[in-house]
Design an enzyme around this catalytic site. Structure first.
Site, PDB file in Angstrom:
ATOM      1  CG  HIS A  97       0.345  -9.437  -3.030  1.00  0.00           C
ATOM      2  ND1 HIS A  97       0.424  -8.112  -3.393  1.00  0.00           N
ATOM      3  CD2 HIS A  97      -0.545  -9.496  -2.008  1.00  0.00           C
ATOM      4  CE1 HIS A  97      -0.373  -7.401  -2.619  1.00  0.00           C
ATOM      5  NE2 HIS A  97      -0.977  -8.221  -1.768  1.00  0.00           N
ATOM      6  CG  ASP A 113      -3.188  -5.217  -3.152  1.00  0.00           C
ATOM      7  OD1 ASP A 113      -2.820  -4.343  -2.351  1.00  0.00           O
ATOM      8  OD2 ASP A 113      -3.966  -6.140  -2.844  1.00  0.00           O
ATOM      9  CG  HIS A 143      -7.495  -3.117  -2.150  1.00  0.00           C
ATOM     10  ND1 HIS A 143      -6.930  -2.107  -1.404  1.00  0.00           N
ATOM     11  CD2 HIS A 143      -6.788  -4.240  -1.863  1.00  0.00           C
ATOM     12  CE1 HIS A 143      -5.939  -2.597  -0.685  1.00  0.00           C
ATOM     13  NE2 HIS A 143      -5.836  -3.888  -0.942  1.00  0.00           N
ATOM     14  CG  HIS A 189      -1.927  -1.104   1.189  1.00  0.00           C
ATOM     15  ND1 HIS A 189      -2.779  -1.359   2.252  1.00  0.00           N
ATOM     16  CD2 HIS A 189      -2.207  -2.053   0.254  1.00  0.00           C
ATOM     17  CE1 HIS A 189      -3.528  -2.410   1.957  1.00  0.00           C
ATOM     18  NE2 HIS A 189      -3.191  -2.846   0.762  1.00  0.00           N
TER      19      HIS A 189
END
Length: 300
Positions: A268, A245, A241, A84
Site C-alpha cells: 500500500h 490491492d 490478492h 478491496h
C-alpha cells in the site's frame, strides 16, 4: 470510436461484516451517485442520516498505508481499509458512488472483493450520459524502493505484471500477468483473499491491528502450511490478492490508468506513492476520453 459512458449502480445495496483491523461490526451501503462525482465515503451513525462531510477517494486524502489504505479529509472524517471495495469498483467499471458506513473501516467480508462484486452485479449498473475519462500513459515512469518496484509503460490496454517474493514456502515467489479486459483474470483477482503470516498475528494485535482477523476472512500461512482447512482458491491466490490491492490503490488516481504496469513486491505504501508520482508529472500522461476496446474496463 465508441465512447465509454460513466456509470453508477442502479440502486442501493448494503453489506455487513466486521472490520479486519478494528474488529468493529459495521454496515456499508453503496448508493448511486451522479456523473463526474467520483467515489466518496460518508460516516453515519446507526439508523441516522450522514452527520459528516464526505471524504473523497482521492490520493490527496491518504491517511495511512499500514496494512491497509485509509482516507481522511480536512474535516477529520476518516475511513479505513477501502482497498478491496475500490478494487471491486474499478474491476466492475463503477465511476461514481456514495458509500455510507457506520464504522471506522469497511467490513472484511470474506477477505476478498468477491462479495462487493456480487453485490454490484446483483443491483446492476446505470450509465449516466457522460464520457468516462482515462489516464493514458505516454512515457515510462517508475518508482523504486530497494528491491521493490512499480513501473508503468505506454500500452493500449490495462495489463499488470506482478511478482511477489515471501520466505514462507507456502507462498514463495509468484508471478502473474493479468489483463483487466479479460473476465477470467478479473474473476481470479476478485476472489483472492487477503493473507498474513502466522508469526505476524500477535504483532499486529499488540499494535491494535488485525483485531477482527480470522480464518473466515484471511488466509494464514505458517511456513509451508496453509492454516485454512479449505486451502487456497487458486495456487497463485497470494499474487492475485496483491494485484487486487494494487488495483484498489491505483483507483485513487480518479480514473483508469491505460498502460502496462510492472510490480515487484508492491504494498500500500509503494502503491499510493506511485499514484502521486504519476499525477505529479504531467509529461507522462494525458487525460483522454475512454473508448470501447483496450481502454474500457471489464465488467462483472
Amino acid at each position: 470510436m465508441r465512447v465509454v459512458q460513466q456509470t453508477t449502480i442502479a440502486k442501493p445495496v448494503s453489506l455487513t461484516g466486521v472490520g479486519i483491523h478494528s474488529g468493529v461490526p459495521c454496515r456499508v451501503t453503496l448508493r448511486p451517485e451522479s456523473a463526474s462525482r467520483g467515489i466518496s465515503f460518508r460516516r453515519v451513525a446507526q439508523g441516522s442520516a450522514p452527520a459528516s462531510k464526505a471524504v473523497t477517494a482521492q490520493i490527496k486524502n491518504i491517511s495511512t498505508t499500514r496494512l491497509n489504505t485509509g482516507l481522511e479529509n480536512d474535516d477529520g472524517v476518516s475511513v479505513g481499509t477501502i482497498e478491496h471495495l475500490m478494487a471491486a469498483l474499478s474491476l466492475a467499471g463503477v465511476d461514481n458512488l456514495i458509500v455510507d458506513i457506520d464504522g471506522p473501516e469497511l467490513p472484511a467480508l470474506d477477505g476478498s472483493a468477491g462479495p462487493y462484486l456480487a453485490a454490484i452485479e446483483g443491483v446492476g449498473l446505470k450509465t449516466l450520459g457522460s464520457a468516462r475519462e482515462a489516464i493514458k500513459i505516454m512515457a515510462p515512469i517508475e518508482l523504486r524502493d530497494g528491491e521493490r518496484l512499480l513501473r508503468v509503460d505506454p500500452f493500449d490496454g490495462r495489463i499488470i505484471d506482478l511478482t511477489i517474493d515471501f520466505p514462507d514456502a507456502a507462498i514463495g515467489v509468484q508471478r502473474i500477468v493479468v489483463d483487466l479486459a479479460n473476465s477470467v483474470d478479473v474473476n481470479q483477482i476478485g476472489a483472492a483473499r487477503t493473507f498474513c503470516q502466522f508469526h505476524e498475528v500477535e504483532q499486529m494485535r499488540a499494535a491494535g491491528l488485525g483485531l477482527g482477523g480470522s480464518l473466515e476472512n484471511a488466509v494464514i500461512v505458517d511456513g509451508g502450511v496453509i492454516m485454512n482447512e479449505e486451502g487456497l482458491r487458486h495456487p497463485q491466490e497470494f499474487a492475485y490478492h496483491k494485484t487486487l490491492d494494487l488495483i484498489g490503490d491505483l483507483a485513487l488516481a480518479g480514473a483508469p490508468i491505460i498502460g502496462k504496469i510492472t510490480a515487484k513486491r508492491p504494498g500500500h505504501d509503494l502503491n499510493t506513492r506511485f499514484v502521486r508520482r504519476i499525477l505529479e508529472d504531467r509529461t507522462v500522461f494525458e487525460r483522454v476520453v475512454a473508448s470501447a476496446g483496450a481502454a474500457a474496463l471489464a465488467t462483472v
